[in-house]
Design a protein around this motif. Sequence first.
Motif, mmCIF file in Angstrom:
data_model
loop_
_atom_site.group_PDB
_atom_site.id
_atom_site.type_symbol
_atom_site.label_atom_id
_atom_site.label_comp_id
_atom_site.label_asym_id
_atom_site.label_seq_id
_atom_site.Cartn_x
_atom_site.Cartn_y
_atom_site.Cartn_z
ATOM 1 N N GLU A 151 0.840 -1.204 0.000
ATOM 2 C CA GLU A 151 0.000 0.000 0.000
ATOM 3 C C GLU A 151 0.873 1.252 0.000
ATOM 4 O OE1 GLU A 151 -3.391 2.073 2.898
ATOM 5 O OE2 GLU A 151 -2.753 -0.008 3.259
ATOM 6 N N LEU A 152 1.945 1.232 0.786
ATOM 7 C CA LEU A 152 2.868 2.365 0.824
ATOM 8 C C LEU A 152 3.570 2.537 -0.522
ATOM 9 C CD1 LEU A 152 4.421 4.608 2.262
ATOM 10 C CD2 LEU A 152 5.964 2.856 3.192
ATOM 11 N N GLN A 153 3.967 1.432 -1.145
ATOM 12 C CA GLN A 153 4.616 1.509 -2.454
ATOM 13 C C GLN A 153 3.678 2.126 -3.487
ATOM 14 O OE1 GLN A 153 5.857 -2.251 -4.079
ATOM 15 N NE2 GLN A 153 7.141 -1.312 -5.651
ATOM 16 N N GLU A 154 2.433 1.731 -3.461
ATOM 17 C CA GLU A 154 1.452 2.290 -4.390
ATOM 18 C C GLU A 154 1.262 3.782 -4.142
ATOM 19 O OE1 GLU A 154 -3.202 1.583 -5.759
ATOM 20 O OE2 GLU A 154 -2.221 0.140 -4.431
ATOM 21 N N LEU A 155 1.260 4.177 -2.878
ATOM 22 C CA LEU A 155 1.135 5.594 -2.528
ATOM 23 C C LEU A 155 2.313 6.383 -3.100
ATOM 24 C CD1 LEU A 155 -0.985 7.126 -0.730
ATOM 25 C CD2 LEU A 155 0.718 7.041 1.088
ATOM 26 N N CYS A 156 3.522 5.833 -2.977
ATOM 27 C CA CYS A 156 4.711 6.497 -3.513
ATOM 28 C C CYS A 156 4.639 6.605 -5.034
ATOM 29 C CB CYS A 156 5.973 5.732 -3.106
ATOM 30 S SG CYS A 156 6.346 5.780 -1.341
ATOM 31 N N ALA A 157 4.166 5.549 -5.691
ATOM 32 C CA ALA A 157 4.065 5.555 -7.152
ATOM 33 C C ALA A 157 3.050 6.587 -7.625
ATOM 34 C CB ALA A 157 3.688 4.166 -7.648
ATOM 35 N N GLU A 158 1.920 6.678 -6.937
ATOM 36 C CA GLU A 158 0.898 7.662 -7.313
ATOM 37 C C GLU A 158 1.439 9.085 -7.148
ATOM 38 O OE1 GLU A 158 -2.350 6.729 -4.794
ATOM 39 O OE2 GLU A 158 -3.021 5.002 -5.975
ATOM 40 N N ARG A 159 2.189 9.302 -6.080
ATOM 41 C CA ARG A 159 2.752 10.636 -5.838
ATOM 42 C C ARG A 159 3.775 10.973 -6.918
ATOM 43 N NH1 ARG A 159 6.796 10.871 -2.811
ATOM 44 N NH2 ARG A 159 6.128 9.130 -1.484
ATOM 45 N N THR A 210 11.371 9.367 3.858
ATOM 46 C CA THR A 210 10.582 8.938 5.013
ATOM 47 C C THR A 210 10.009 7.543 4.796
ATOM 48 O OG1 THR A 210 10.004 11.238 5.500
ATOM 49 C CG2 THR A 210 8.608 9.540 6.474
ATOM 50 N N ALA A 211 9.568 7.262 3.574
ATOM 51 C CA ALA A 211 9.045 5.923 3.267
ATOM 52 C C ALA A 211 10.122 4.860 3.465
ATOM 53 C CB ALA A 211 8.518 5.884 1.833
ATOM 54 N N ARG A 259 12.518 4.968 5.638
ATOM 55 C CA ARG A 259 12.626 4.765 7.092
ATOM 56 C C ARG A 259 11.524 3.822 7.574
ATOM 57 N NH1 ARG A 259 15.041 8.520 10.553
ATOM 58 N NH2 ARG A 259 13.227 8.370 11.933
ATOM 59 N N ALA A 260 10.342 3.983 7.003
ATOM 60 C CA ALA A 260 9.225 3.130 7.405
ATOM 61 C C ALA A 260 9.478 1.680 7.000
ATOM 62 C CB ALA A 260 7.932 3.642 6.782
ATOM 63 N N VAL A 261 10.036 1.469 5.814
ATOM 64 C CA VAL A 261 10.349 0.109 5.381
ATOM 65 C C VAL A 261 11.370 -0.514 6.332
ATOM 66 C CG1 VAL A 261 11.329 -1.310 3.543
ATOM 67 C CG2 VAL A 261 9.813 0.579 2.964
ATOM 68 N N ALA A 262 12.394 0.258 6.686
ATOM 69 C CA ALA A 262 13.404 -0.259 7.615
ATOM 70 C C ALA A 262 12.777 -0.620 8.964
ATOM 71 C CB ALA A 262 14.513 0.772 7.799
ATOM 72 N N ALA A 263 11.800 0.181 9.424
ATOM 73 C CA ALA A 263 11.148 -0.080 10.707
ATOM 74 C C ALA A 263 10.322 -1.356 10.679
ATOM 75 C CB ALA A 263 10.260 1.106 11.093
ATOM 76 N N SER A 264 9.941 -1.806 9.485
ATOM 77 C CA SER A 264 9.153 -3.044 9.378
ATOM 78 C C SER A 264 9.998 -4.288 9.578
ATOM 79 C CB SER A 264 8.487 -3.108 8.002
ATOM 80 O OG SER A 264 9.439 -3.438 6.999
ATOM 81 N N TRP A 265 11.324 -4.148 9.511
ATOM 82 C CA TRP A 265 12.270 -5.264 9.605
ATOM 83 C C TRP A 265 12.144 -6.234 8.428
ATOM 84 C CZ3 TRP A 265 11.805 -6.846 15.504
ATOM 85 C CH2 TRP A 265 12.327 -5.816 16.279
ATOM 86 N N LEU A 266 11.397 -5.861 7.401
ATOM 87 C CA LEU A 266 11.221 -6.746 6.255
ATOM 88 C C LEU A 266 12.337 -6.546 5.236
ATOM 89 C CD1 LEU A 266 8.911 -8.768 5.575
ATOM 90 C CD2 LEU A 266 8.052 -7.065 3.979
ATOM 91 N N ALA A 267 12.797 -5.320 5.092
ATOM 92 C CA ALA A 267 13.871 -4.993 4.152
ATOM 93 C C ALA A 267 14.492 -3.689 4.612
ATOM 94 C CB ALA A 267 13.332 -4.847 2.721
ATOM 95 N N ASP A 268 15.636 -3.355 4.039
ATOM 96 C CA ASP A 268 16.291 -2.107 4.404
ATOM 97 C C ASP A 268 16.869 -1.471 3.159
ATOM 98 O OD1 ASP A 268 17.198 -0.041 5.926
ATOM 99 O OD2 ASP A 268 18.803 -1.152 6.922
ATOM 100 N N ALA A 269 16.952 -0.157 3.169
ATOM 101 C CA ALA A 269 17.483 0.578 2.022
ATOM 102 C C ALA A 269 19.009 0.534 2.049
ATOM 103 C CB ALA A 269 17.012 2.034 2.077
ATOM 104 N N PRO A 270 19.646 0.645 0.868
ATOM 105 C CA PRO A 270 21.098 0.804 0.854
ATOM 106 C C PRO A 270 21.470 2.094 1.584
ATOM 107 C CG PRO A 270 20.161 1.007 -1.361
ATOM 108 C CD PRO A 270 19.056 0.627 -0.466
ATOM 109 N N ARG A 271 22.289 1.994 2.577
ATOM 110 C CA ARG A 271 22.544 3.121 3.475
ATOM 111 C C ARG A 271 23.548 4.132 2.921
ATOM 112 N NH1 ARG A 271 19.688 3.180 8.565
ATOM 113 N NH2 ARG A 271 18.647 1.170 8.667
ATOM 114 N N GLU A 272 24.454 3.662 2.067
ATOM 115 C CA GLU A 272 25.556 4.517 1.651
ATOM 116 C C GLU A 272 25.063 5.756 0.910
ATOM 117 O OE1 GLU A 272 29.799 4.091 -0.743
ATOM 118 O OE2 GLU A 272 28.614 2.318 -0.252
ATOM 119 N N GLY A 273 25.389 6.924 1.454
ATOM 120 C CA GLY A 273 25.023 8.193 0.827
ATOM 121 C C GLY A 273 23.607 8.641 1.088
ATOM 122 N N LEU A 274 22.762 7.800 1.670
ATOM 123 C CA LEU A 274 21.343 8.135 1.829
ATOM 124 C C LEU A 274 21.148 9.244 2.853
ATOM 125 C CD1 LEU A 274 18.512 7.420 0.867
ATOM 126 C CD2 LEU A 274 18.411 5.655 2.635
#
Length: 819
Positions: A172-180, A206-207, A209-224
């Motif tokens: 649902e969050l991914q779809e929200l990001c795509a629509e935006r 911010t999205a 950060r939310a994905v990382a908080a889910s513990w399901l996946a994490d973003a590549p941190r370098e440079g972020l």
Amino acid sequence: MTGTEVRNDAENTGPSGYAAARLRLLTEEARSGPPRRAALSQLTDEWLTGLFAAATEGIRGGVSLVAVGGYGRGELSPRSDLDLLLLHDGGDAGAVAAVADRLWYPVWDLGLALDHSVRTPAEARKTAGEDLKVQLGLLDARHLAGDLGLTSGLRTAILADWRNQAPKRLPELQELCAERAERQGELQYLLEPDLKEARGGLRDATALRAVAASWLADAPREGLADARRRLLDVRDALHLTTGRATDRLALQEQDQVAAELDLLDADTLLRQVYESARVISYASDVTWREVGRVLRSRAVRPRLRAMLGGGKPVAERSPLAEGVVEQDGEVVLARAARPERDPVLPLRAAAAAAQAGLPLSLHAVRRMAATARPLPTPWPAEAREQLVTLLGSGRPTVEVWEALEAEGLITRLLPDWERVRCRPQRNAVHIWTVDRHLIETAVRASEFTRRVHRPDLLLVAALLHDIGKGWPGDHSVAGEIIVKDVAARIGFDHADVAVLATLVRHHLLLIETATRRDLDDPATVRLVADAVGTQSTLELLHALTEADALATGPAAWSAWRGSLVADLVKRVSAVLAGETADEEPEPGAPTAEQERLAIEAHRTGAPVLALRAQTEPPAAGEEPAGDPEPLGVELIIAVPDQPGVLPAVAGVLAVHRLTVRTAELRALQLPADVDDGTVLLLDWRVAAEYGSLPQAARLRADLVRALDGSLDIAGRLAERDAAYPRRRGRVAPPPRVTVASAASRHATVFEVRAQDAPGLLFRIGSALEDAEVRVRSAHVSTLGSNAVDAFYVTGTDHAPLPAEEAASVARKLEETLRA
């Protein structure tokens, strides 16, 4: 302001004390960026804590004040909203309402934007479950004042809910990001970007950060973190220079914002914004891909475990190229791959990914960036071919190129790229930055590869035509100088370098002449003809002109402009038509090895062949430097003249997964003093798709079987195709077969331009055999992923085909290749 000053000012809970302290903080030149945002948050915390203490005097527990969203993260920009939640335990509703009034009205009195709510923990959780934006804000909840246990309990519950519901909420969050992104566009290309809402902006950070908080996946941190900080700094400067709570970086405010940040000019500002957005966009792509992979894995795991008796499933790996495989919908390196020993591997992996329409895995790109050796100068032939294949892969090229660029591989391959990377174009016609425009032009040019004899030169010219925009002066003149150096480093010969330089120098010539000059004036047409020089260069320039315009934006090309350019090209072509038409190339005398193989084939009545390494000689006028560059393996085959040789040889090579790079077929008349007879001589350059080459004895045995009909090549190829899943890949331009009517007096010449694929030459040869024509000679070349072939054929009477029959054969051959 020091921490002590903040606390002293905060002791005055009235609006005037906070307002004065806030003003002093925002006008301090010595403090900016994260320290100022943190100090502003601290000052606001102290003020609100004082307000809360006064508002709750006499009330015992059961209520707390919580900062959420950006304020919860302690990142207040000068004009940021205050996102506040008044949390209570459901006790005296009247008392809670009174507390809310005493909190909200002082904030409003100061003219500060306030996003507020009053809820119990149960109500907050319920609202979060119904409204994703509320839940995202609560993930950053921070206790300000009051009942700490109430706030801590809510935080714990919200995080637990988020993690438990992640498989449902993340899509649902991914779809929200795509629509935006669809509404706001991509931050890294917009001249007036929204720093918060556009793709690659603060909302996307911010999205992540939310994905990382889910513990399901994490973003590549370098440079972020740095990218996010730079965007926040720009937004701070924008708030201060405009005095408004705006996130849109308007053109008229960019110079002031740049000055506020001590940057050279507005272009430097935009480039910094674009670079930050690119980091966040790439991190988003990688993260959402990982989310999808994890969710798919969770969905199929129970079924797989049942099928495997509880064992751990092994991820399927499908080979794509040497050292490159597909796994879990991504392109990864094979276990045996050694980037430190294989400098071509980054380009080979990128080309394979783009051709398959698959993303390059983050781990693979980073491993290659960290360990791959630099390419020698000039590049090996394989590297040049892989670059052309990557550029000719259509739309998937963009994502793969961005992955390479994110890890610095593009500027390592093409150092001149650094000057155009993220460079803005302040022109209403252009919708992309310079670097993205160049990639878009290559994507557009890939649609025109069937129109030209040298698709490799078209694609490389598309990539480099604006490379001079990173330098002062006329970018076409600067680009001509740069492309001569780049093309030579890539490994093109002198003649090809000259063509590329002409294309870059004159890439605006056709459109400017067609729209601004009198085409009925012979001098105008002669001027263009003199600049272009040859029919083949004109053909390339026409395709480049259209690709460039289409990649610029909707305002740069129209049917009217296209018709004007086509008219000019037609007139220039007529001027250049005085050139002698190409005749069938006269074959040179056979080498001693070729003659030996031909005599042996005639004597034994069976095919004979030889395999040997083929090297590239130095260019004319150059001294050889060390060992010659290996081009692949030269395969020489001699076969007694008989029908079906071309499809038989091509089919055997396809069965053995050998890619044909170049091929020559000709009939060789043996000398009378040796033996009277004709032998078909095939001299081809081949390379293994992956793995090692088969032994010559095995190739010969299969060729004998193919010629006598005992080897079902078509069936073998069909079985292999069925064994591999169909990949989405790119949609290549349709094949094109034409009759070059004036190319030869002795044969009918069919020109075939198509997407290279396993078995392509086998299908062409079979179709020509079915048409009952004899292939007098063939000249086959593979340029990147494009096959550009010429077949000189005759009828059974050894004469050229009648015009109607030739057209019919061409039509049927094209239909066969389209099927």
